[in-house]
Design a protein around this motif. Structure first.
Motif, mmCIF file in Angstrom:
data_model
loop_
_atom_site.group_PDB
_atom_site.id
_atom_site.type_symbol
_atom_site.label_atom_id
_atom_site.label_comp_id
_atom_site.label_asym_id
_atom_site.label_seq_id
_atom_site.Cartn_x
_atom_site.Cartn_y
_atom_site.Cartn_z
ATOM 1 N N VAL A 345 0.838 -1.212 0.000
ATOM 2 C CA VAL A 345 0.000 0.000 0.000
ATOM 3 C C VAL A 345 0.868 1.255 0.000
ATOM 4 N N VAL A 346 1.897 1.285 0.831
ATOM 5 C CA VAL A 346 2.768 2.466 0.875
ATOM 6 C C VAL A 346 3.521 2.624 -0.445
ATOM 7 N N SER A 347 3.915 1.511 -1.064
ATOM 8 C CA SER A 347 4.570 1.602 -2.372
ATOM 9 C C SER A 347 3.648 2.238 -3.397
ATOM 10 N N GLY A 348 2.390 1.810 -3.403
ATOM 11 C CA GLY A 348 1.431 2.417 -4.318
ATOM 12 C C GLY A 348 1.192 3.883 -4.032
ATOM 13 N N MET A 349 1.148 4.253 -2.768
ATOM 14 C CA MET A 349 0.949 5.662 -2.409
ATOM 15 C C MET A 349 2.138 6.514 -2.857
ATOM 16 N N LEU A 350 3.361 6.001 -2.708
ATOM 17 C CA LEU A 350 4.537 6.740 -3.160
ATOM 18 C C LEU A 350 4.529 6.929 -4.673
ATOM 19 N N GLU A 351 4.120 5.896 -5.407
ATOM 20 C CA GLU A 351 4.061 6.021 -6.859
ATOM 21 C C GLU A 351 3.012 7.047 -7.280
ATOM 22 N N ALA A 352 1.817 6.997 -6.647
ATOM 23 C CA ALA A 352 0.759 7.945 -7.002
ATOM 24 C C ALA A 352 1.128 9.375 -6.627
ATOM 25 N N ALA A 353 1.782 9.549 -5.482
ATOM 26 C CA ALA A 353 2.104 10.895 -5.010
ATOM 27 C C ALA A 353 3.206 11.552 -5.828
ATOM 28 N N THR A 354 4.120 10.756 -6.399
ATOM 29 C CA THR A 354 5.254 11.326 -7.144
ATOM 30 C C THR A 354 5.092 11.225 -8.651
ATOM 31 N N TYR A 355 3.924 10.799 -9.112
ATOM 32 C CA TYR A 355 3.743 10.553 -10.541
ATOM 33 C C TYR A 355 3.931 11.821 -11.371
ATOM 34 N N ARG A 356 3.515 12.978 -10.858
ATOM 35 C CA ARG A 356 3.604 14.235 -11.616
ATOM 36 C C ARG A 356 4.807 15.085 -11.233
ATOM 37 N N LEU A 357 5.686 14.569 -10.394
ATOM 38 C CA LEU A 357 6.812 15.377 -9.926
ATOM 39 C C LEU A 357 7.939 15.396 -10.953
ATOM 40 N N ASP A 358 8.962 16.158 -10.640
ATOM 41 C CA ASP A 358 10.166 16.216 -11.448
ATOM 42 C C ASP A 358 10.772 14.819 -11.557
ATOM 43 N N PRO A 359 11.350 14.457 -12.714
ATOM 44 C CA PRO A 359 11.910 13.107 -12.891
ATOM 45 C C PRO A 359 12.914 12.710 -11.820
ATOM 46 N N ALA A 360 13.623 13.676 -11.259
ATOM 47 C CA ALA A 360 14.598 13.333 -10.228
ATOM 48 C C ALA A 360 13.940 12.832 -8.947
ATOM 49 N N TRP A 361 12.644 13.140 -8.763
ATOM 50 C CA TRP A 361 11.926 12.736 -7.554
ATOM 51 C C TRP A 361 10.803 11.741 -7.853
ATOM 52 N N ARG A 362 10.698 11.329 -9.066
ATOM 53 C CA ARG A 362 9.594 10.467 -9.451
ATOM 54 C C ARG A 362 9.934 9.009 -9.168
ATOM 55 N N LEU A 363 9.122 8.374 -8.334
ATOM 56 C CA LEU A 363 9.302 6.957 -7.997
ATOM 57 C C LEU A 363 8.327 6.147 -8.841
ATOM 58 N N ILE A 364 8.767 5.774 -10.029
ATOM 59 C CA ILE A 364 7.878 5.170 -10.991
ATOM 60 C C ILE A 364 7.934 3.647 -10.924
ATOM 61 N N TRP A 365 6.791 3.023 -11.152
ATOM 62 C CA TRP A 365 6.630 1.578 -11.244
ATOM 63 C C TRP A 365 7.078 0.840 -9.977
ATOM 64 N N LEU A 366 6.635 1.347 -8.824
ATOM 65 C CA LEU A 366 6.834 0.604 -7.584
ATOM 66 C C LEU A 366 5.800 -0.520 -7.431
ATOM 67 N N TYR A 367 4.730 -0.434 -8.213
ATOM 68 C CA TYR A 367 3.647 -1.413 -8.088
ATOM 69 C C TYR A 367 4.136 -2.853 -8.230
ATOM 70 N N PRO A 368 4.949 -3.214 -9.239
ATOM 71 C CA PRO A 368 5.375 -4.614 -9.337
ATOM 72 C C PRO A 368 6.137 -5.100 -8.114
ATOM 73 N N VAL A 369 6.933 -4.216 -7.515
ATOM 74 C CA VAL A 369 7.685 -4.637 -6.321
ATOM 75 C C VAL A 369 6.736 -4.912 -5.165
ATOM 76 N N GLY A 370 5.764 -3.997 -4.938
ATOM 77 C CA GLY A 370 4.820 -4.187 -3.841
ATOM 78 C C GLY A 370 3.954 -5.422 -4.015
#
Length: 616
Positions: A345-370
């Motif tokens: 759940v926290v992995s999904g929240m981090l991905e959703a929260a950083t989806y529109r951020l600058d690429p340096a802060w974007r945590l993309i595709w955490l869903y498969p790991v979670g």
């Protein structure tokens, strides 16, 4: 039944409280979770090299800042053209390269008029590639001054959202390392997760064929299928159908996964939830899926973020609800699954929260790991249960094999008799085990409680009620003994339980059971009720009669079983009314269509109670 008596297990150990393993302390549990999340953030946060391009210009010369995210509101198609002018300084790298972190759905790239993507057709409608790209630039392609880069991406509702997030010019070796790391984050991890889901599905199919627990394995397979659908979208490029529908189906799989996990947990831990809670979860999932398929959330970033926050909130509510009802679950299972679910759940929240951020802060595709972590946790528990079940079945086969060998010696010519005798043997052994558990564990504790109550409250009826409750429990177990074939055997067991209590009260008991030797047992529930009536009568003798002798005489005639209980106590006072015990006896007999008669024998003091029930 071949005349074979059940063997007594003399070596059965007395049941006692099982030692409880120390579960994880909250500090270790939370510490390991926070450490895993911190490592995940460190691994998935991209390290961008210096010199990345942040500002481009569109066809009209309007500045466009990366990352770019647009969604077409109508069904038409247009091409977004982004240009960038740059100079190749004297210290330019010997092997220049250009890195694209994401240019979705697909792109066409030119540098100084040379097409670096000759196979790309901007008019195609079925491709959506989310992987990072790396292009080596020939040294003779770049000029010292006045280089021009042209990046074109289609904007089409059928292709879902158009995104450009990272564009870097630099040395090939440096950008190759960045490309490799991000490829594993964006494409490699989903593909590894797909292989893992396939492996777990194969294991579950094998377990399902052995243990036949269809609902449990069916919901686990449903979870794996929903996880695989999302990862297929992340790892795939060309796909059948419109990418818009694949994007909606992928996002919907995340929403439906919450409900599937809810059903898997309630099935795994045998939790009965009210229908209204399940209906509320389904209604919420249906509204979220409808919003995803409409596509309007992609055009409104704030609404899209709120939607995914609501999905995470629903998952959190589900976790809290299950945790509140899972007090009976072993600590190992509960802590492991709660850890894995909170991590996902926290992995999904981090991905959703950083989806529109600058690429340096974007945590993309955490869903498969979670989800892979969650799938492994569930798979581990299912496999663990299967292995424990296999060990129990192995022990059961050995025990049944020994019993079968003994049974075949006496009944080798009759298969039905073999099965009946073996079933009786196993049931009798289980009954003996339960009786030992009651006597050594539960019974011993209740006896100590009764003794302490008698010391603290000498006039209280609670100690006697406790002893009577234990006796009633033993009688219920005796009534289920399949080895009992005659009423005489049943009453012998009753006498074995009641004689010690009568002797402790200073009463000698005489039992005349000769009339029952040829009487077959009928309905065992009626036998249990009759035992309760006799136990109530003898309890009254011990408490109120001041008797020193009691006789229990049984007879059978005309389809009626008659039992007379006679004592030499003070007898019934004139005008006395029935107390609670005799009233209970009368009520039980009415339920059995029986009758009771209370009298004082004329030749000697005391009381005689005769009860009669139809025997069938």
């Amino acid at each position: 039944m071949c005349g074979l008596r059940p063997a007594r297990e003399a070596g059965t150990a007395a049941a006692g409280p099982l030692p409880r393993r120390n579960s994880l302390t909250p500090a270790v549990w939370w510490g390991s979770l926070l450490l895993a999340l911190a490592l995940l953030v460190l691994v998935y946060r991209p390290a961008l090299p210096p010199g990345c391009i942040r500002l481009l210009h569109d066809a009209a010369g309007v500045p466009v800042t990366l990352p770019l995210a647009r969604f077409a509101r109508d069904t038409g198609r247009e091409v977004i053209s982004l240009r960038h002018r740059f100079d190749a300084a004297a210290g330019a790298p010997q092997r220049p390269a250009l890195y694209l972190g994401e240019a979705a759905p697909y792109y066409r790239l030119e540098v100084n008029g040379r097409d670096l993507t000759p196979g790309t057709d901007l008019a195609q409608a079925r491709r959506r590639d989310l992987a990072p790209q790396l292009h080596a630039l020939p040294r003779d392609l770049l000029r010292v001054r006045g280089n021009e880069l042209l990046l074109q991406v289609p904007l089409d509702r059928r292709l879902s959202e158009t995104r450009v997030d990272t564009l870097c010019l630099g040395d090939y070796s440096l950008l190759a390392a960045l490309h490799s790391a991000n490829w594993w984050r964006r494409s490699g991890t989903p593909r590894v997760a797909l292989c893992l889901y396939a492996l777990l599905a194969g294991i579950v199919f094998a377990l399902r064929g052995v243990y036949r627990n269809a609902p449990l394995y069916r919901w686990y397979l449903a979870c794996l299928a929903l996880m695989a659908l999302r990862c297929s979208y992340l790892a795939g490029g060309d796909m059948p159908g419109a990418p818009e529908y694949w994007r909606a189906a992928s996002d919907s799989s995340v929403v439906l996964l919450v409900y599937a996990i809810y059903r898997l947990l309630t099935t795994l831990w045998q939790i009965r939830e009210p229908r209204r809670h399940e209906a509320a979860l389904l209604l919420t999932a249906a509204l979220q899926v409808a919003a995803l398929w409409s596509g309007w959330t992609l055009a409104l970033p704030a609404a899209n973020l709120l939607l995914w926050i609501s999905v995470c909130a629903g998952a959190g509510w589900m976790m809290a609800r299950i945790a509140a009802r899972a007090s009976h679950v072993p600590a190992v299972e509960k802590h492991l699954l709660h850890w894995a679910m909170l991590f996902a759940v926290v992995s999904g929240m981090l991905e959703a929260a950083t989806y529109r951020l600058d690429p340096a802060w974007r945590l993309i595709w955490l869903y498969p790991v979670g989800t892979a972590t969650l799938a492994l946790a569930f798979g581990f528990l299912l496999t663990r249960r299967a292995l424990l079940g296999g060990r129990l079945l192995a022990h059961a086969r050995q025990s049944l094999g020994r019993d079968l060998d003994l049974t075949l010696l006496a009944c080798a010519d009759r298969a039905d008799a073999v099965w009946d005798s073996l079933s009786t043997r196993v049931a009798s052994q289980e009954r003996e085990r339960v009786l030992l558990d009651i006597g050594a564990g539960f019974g011993a504790r209740m006896a100590r409680i009764a003794q302490e109550l008698r010391r603290l409250q000498p006039q209280s009826r609670l100690p006697l009620d406790i002893h009577r409750a234990l006796l009633d429990l033993r009688l219920m177990i005796d009534a289920t003994d399949l080895d009992l074939t005659s009423a005489d055997d049943a009453f012998v067991l009753l006498r074995r339980h009641l004689d010690p209590a009568l002797a402790a009260a200073g009463i000698s008991a005489h039992w005349d059971l000769s009339a029952l030797r040829e009487l077959r047992l009928g309905d065992r529930r009626r036998l249990m009720e009759l035992f309760r009536c006799l136990e109530e009568l003898l309890s009254n003798v011990m408490q109120h009669s001041a008797a020193r002798q009691v006789a229990v005489t049984c007879g059978f005639a005309g389809g009626w079983l008659r039992v007379a209980v006679t004592d030499n106590g003070r007898g019934l006072p004139e005008g006395a009314t029935q107390g609670r015990g005799l009233a209970n006896v009368a009520a039980r007999l009415r339920a059995l269509d029986g009758e009771a008669a209370f009298s004082t024998p004329p030749l000697h003091p005391g009381t005689q109670v005769e009860i009669a029930v139809p025997w069938r």
